[in-house]
Design a protein around this motif. Structure first.
Motif, PDB file in Angstrom:
ATOM      1  N   SER A 143       0.810  -1.239   0.000  1.00 16.78           N
ATOM      2  CA  SER A 143       0.000   0.000   0.000  1.00 16.78           C
ATOM      3  C   SER A 143       0.825   1.262   0.000  1.00 16.78           C
ATOM      4  O   SER A 143       0.342   2.302  -0.408  1.00 16.78           O
ATOM      5  N   LYS A 144       2.049   1.176   0.506  1.00 22.65           N
ATOM      6  CA  LYS A 144       2.844   2.406   0.557  1.00 22.65           C
ATOM      7  C   LYS A 144       2.998   3.033  -0.835  1.00 22.65           C
ATOM      8  O   LYS A 144       3.268   4.212  -0.943  1.00 22.65           O
ATOM      9  N   ALA A 145       2.849   2.236  -1.909  1.00 20.54           N
ATOM     10  CA  ALA A 145       2.959   2.809  -3.252  1.00 20.54           C
ATOM     11  C   ALA A 145       1.824   3.805  -3.521  1.00 20.54           C
ATOM     12  O   ALA A 145       2.023   4.824  -4.187  1.00 20.54           O
TER      13      ALA A 145
ATOM     14  N   GLY B   4      14.582  -5.086  -2.904  1.00 20.70           N
ATOM     15  CA  GLY B   4      14.714  -3.699  -3.333  1.00 20.70           C
ATOM     16  C   GLY B   4      13.606  -3.365  -4.306  1.00 20.70           C
ATOM     17  O   GLY B   4      12.606  -4.071  -4.369  1.00 20.70           O
ATOM     18  N   SER B   5      13.782  -2.301  -5.063  1.00 23.98           N
ATOM     19  CA  SER B   5      12.691  -1.790  -5.883  1.00 23.98           C
ATOM     20  C   SER B   5      13.174  -1.396  -7.272  1.00 23.98           C
ATOM     21  O   SER B   5      14.373  -1.151  -7.465  1.00 23.98           O
ATOM     22  N   GLN B   6      12.232  -1.342  -8.223  1.00 24.52           N
ATOM     23  CA  GLN B   6      12.546  -0.964  -9.617  1.00 24.52           C
ATOM     24  C   GLN B   6      13.651  -1.870 -10.165  1.00 24.52           C
ATOM     25  O   GLN B   6      14.635  -1.423 -10.749  1.00 24.52           O
TER      26      GLN B   6
ATOM     27  N   CYS C 108       3.969 -12.736  -2.437  1.00 26.50           N
ATOM     28  CA  CYS C 108       4.783 -11.632  -2.941  1.00 26.50           C
ATOM     29  C   CYS C 108       4.042 -10.328  -2.679  1.00 26.50           C
ATOM     30  O   CYS C 108       2.836 -10.328  -2.427  1.00 26.50           O
ATOM     31  N   GLU C 109       4.785  -9.225  -2.714  1.00 20.76           N
ATOM     32  CA  GLU C 109       4.244  -7.923  -2.285  1.00 20.76           C
ATOM     33  C   GLU C 109       4.530  -6.826  -3.299  1.00 20.76           C
ATOM     34  O   GLU C 109       5.249  -5.883  -3.003  1.00 20.76           O
ATOM     35  N   PRO C 110       3.992  -6.928  -4.509  1.00 20.48           N
ATOM     36  CA  PRO C 110       4.279  -5.892  -5.501  1.00 20.48           C
ATOM     37  C   PRO C 110       3.609  -4.559  -5.154  1.00 20.48           C
ATOM     38  O   PRO C 110       2.475  -4.540  -4.675  1.00 20.48           O
ATOM     39  N   GLY C 111       4.322  -3.479  -5.392  1.00 19.02           N
ATOM     40  CA  GLY C 111       3.739  -2.148  -5.210  1.00 19.02           C
ATOM     41  C   GLY C 111       3.762  -1.406  -6.541  1.00 19.02           C
ATOM     42  O   GLY C 111       2.771  -1.304  -7.259  1.00 19.02           O
ATOM     43  N   ARG C 112       4.980  -0.973  -6.902  1.00 25.14           N
ATOM     44  CA  ARG C 112       5.161  -0.195  -8.120  1.00 25.14           C
ATOM     45  C   ARG C 112       4.583  -0.868  -9.362  1.00 25.14           C
ATOM     46  O   ARG C 112       3.893  -0.232 -10.159  1.00 25.14           O
ATOM     47  N   SER C 113       4.852  -2.178  -9.545  1.00 22.05           N
ATOM     48  CA  SER C 113       4.450  -2.844 -10.779  1.00 22.05           C
ATOM     49  C   SER C 113       2.943  -3.066 -10.853  1.00 22.05           C
ATOM     50  O   SER C 113       2.413  -3.397 -11.918  1.00 22.05           O
TER      51      SER C 113
ATOM     52  N   ALA D  41       2.965   5.146  -8.688  1.00 29.80           N
ATOM     53  CA  ALA D  41       3.621   4.634  -7.478  1.00 29.80           C
ATOM     54  C   ALA D  41       4.496   5.705  -6.851  1.00 29.80           C
ATOM     55  O   ALA D  41       5.261   6.381  -7.548  1.00 29.80           O
ATOM     56  N   TYR D  42       4.387   5.839  -5.545  1.00 30.32           N
ATOM     57  CA  TYR D  42       5.258   6.731  -4.782  1.00 30.32           C
ATOM     58  C   TYR D  42       5.180   8.187  -5.255  1.00 30.32           C
ATOM     59  O   TYR D  42       6.168   8.907  -5.230  1.00 30.32           O
ATOM     60  N   ASN D  43       4.025   8.613  -5.728  1.00 26.63           N
ATOM     61  CA  ASN D  43       3.802  10.028  -6.025  1.00 26.63           C
ATOM     62  C   ASN D  43       2.783  10.554  -5.034  1.00 26.63           C
ATOM     63  O   ASN D  43       3.138  11.242  -4.084  1.00 26.63           O
TER      64      ASN D  43
END
Ligand SMILES: *Cc1c(COP(=O)(O)O)cnc(C)c1O
Length: 476
Positions: free
Chosen positions: A101-103, A245-247, A325-330, A425-427
């Protein structure tokens, strides 16, 4: 089944907004949203304008104001389905994808991912409340964080969500809280997070898997953690967690991770812990520019699933553990664009041409924080030829407040609608009120309909938290 937009060379005279539109023959449902620059429903309409979710972007800005986050429901749902379906297809054991959810934490997003069968991961009391209010079922919520407050731990226990334990202080606090519960005879299920010690080559600030990280237990202390858990009747360690990590575009880290984690699972079982879930975190990247080439969601899950199966076979496990798994950005990154209105321009002869938009680092802190790259189109001039490489600047008092350094754009004038892609994501979730600028609204678009999911902040909202002590007013 890799769907890519036609990529043209970075020659500004040959390009226009159209080049980012999908022109693949694949049906929408088969395109992996994280490989697209624009949301899946993006189209050029008869007025030379960009349309998303059946809505004319320029009209959305006229109606809902500027800047505006525009979230495409179909792209978000498609990404959820790709995770869900790929897990079912490639992993014969039980599995669950949860949205980080942080995304982007808000009720509408949580409700959409839940309706697609996903859970959520939350890192604060309010993210938890957001998920619960939106109808995410507690048994599909996991609670992360390296400094959860006692109150947050109590909230998590009361709600019946699974805490992912990060450190000794938390482990000891939880053991006590669990032992004080009314139903203390049933041990409280928890998962434990370790630092995996796997490097990946993304930006330093978004690496969490190498050993020197603030997140999770040091793997050197694993025996001590397992021993403590084996002696603590109030807790049941049901799972192990790591996030690299991310991206991330490389697949090797996620080939290595399940192998490392299955080793941990075997060790945990030596301590008679009822561990049966391996949670590999998130991290799959998205396409922000034509140079980015992330694997599809399906390919990423296939990699993880294969590596899990191989590791379990080698370890002689008769049953596959549950895979999380815990996808955010994707899941959400490519589903959203930010529409700005173009304002002043400035030319520094021989150096740069600046065009300024009515937002910037307060609604998108990623360029200034991570030097992230973005691409943009002019929503009301989609077929106009790109004639210039401009610097798109934000309106904040900070020289580094630049949204895009070299944007290939057509001639623009004040009032044009500039659309920055890949801002899901993350905006919104990292937006601030720097310079006391109220945060933008967000609309969810689908089938020609737009619904506000985040109301626009007003100056009154910001003033509402501001207090002027009486002794300062009397001095005036
Ligand atoms: C940030 C984070 C995620 C999501 O990462 P993405 O790169 O957005 O997929 C998942 N799990 C944990 C523990 C995280 O910290």
């Amino acid at each position: 089944m890799v769907a890519t937009s036609p990529i043209e060379p970075q020659n500004p005279t040959q390009t226009s907004g159209q080049r980012y539109l999908v022109s693949s023959d694949l049906p929408l449902a088969e395109r992996s949203p994280n490989q697209e620059l624009l949301p899946l429903t993006a189209k050029l309409n008869g007025r030379d304008r960009l349309e998303i979710g059946g809505c004319d972007v320029t009209e959305l800005v006229e109606r809902y104001g500027s800047p505006l986050y525009i979230l495409d429901e179909l792209s978000l749902r498609t990404a959820c389905r790709h995770y869900r379906d790929a897990l079912a297809k490639h992993y014969p054991g039980e599995s669950l994808a949860v949205f980080a959810s942080k995304a982007w934490s808000c009720q509408a997003v949580a409700a959409i991912v839940a309706s697609e069968g996903l859970g959520t991961d939350v890192v604060s009391g309010c993210e938890l409340q957001t998920s619960l209010t939106a109808g995410v079922s507690a048994d599909r919520i996991v609670f992360h964080g390296n400094n959860k407050s006692r109150r947050e731990l109590e909230q998590a226990i009361a709600a019946g969500v699974t805490v992912i334990v990060d450190n000794w202080l938390e482990l000891e606090t939880l053991a006590k809280l669990a032992g004080d519960r009314a139903d203390r005879d049933r041990p409280l299920p928890v998962m434990v997070r370790f630092t995996p010690g796997i490097e990946c080559h993304t930006h330093e600030y978004i690496q969490t898997g190498h050993i020197d990280s603030k997140f999770g237990f040091d793997p050197d202390g694993m025996r001590a953690v397992f021993e403590f858990l084996s002696k603590t009747a109030s807790l049941a360690c049901i799972g192990l967690h790591a996030h690299i990590g991310s991206q991330i575009f490389e697949t090797q880290p996620h080939v290595d991770l399940p192998q490392v984690m299955v080793g941990w699972l075997q060790l945990a079982r030596e301590f008679d812990l009822p561990v049966n879930t391996i949670n590999v975190g998130g991290g799959l990247g998205i396409r922000y520019t034509e140079a980015d080439d992330p694997p599809s969601i399906d390919a990423w899950i296939e990699t993880v699933a294969k590596s899990m199966k191989t590791a379990c076979e080698r370890a002689g496990l008769t049953e596959l553990p549950r895979l999380m798994c815990e996808p955010g950005r994707s899941l959400i990154g490519s589903a959203c664009v930010t529409a700005y209105t173009v304002g002043s321009q400035k030319t520094v002869p021989g150096l740069s041409h600046y065009i300024t938009v009515d937002g910037g680092m307060s609604d998108n802190p990623r360029p200034i924080t991570y030097q992230s790259l973005y691409r943009a189109v002019v929503a009301n001039k989609m077929t106009a030829e790109a004639t210039q490489a401009v610097t798109v600047a934000g309106k904040h008092c900070e020289s580094g407040d630049v949204v895009i350094k070299e944007a290939a754009l057509p001639d623009t004038e004040p009032g044009d609608i500039l659309v920055v892609m890949g801002t899901g994501a993350y905006n919104y979730s990292m937006a601030s009120n720097y310079n006391r600028i109220a945060r933008p609204a967000a609309v969810l678009v689908e089938g020609g309909e737009a619904n506000v999911i985040i109301a626009r902040e007003t100056d009154e909202d910001l003033m509402r938290f501001d207090r002027l002590p009486a002794r300062l007013t009397s001095a005036r």
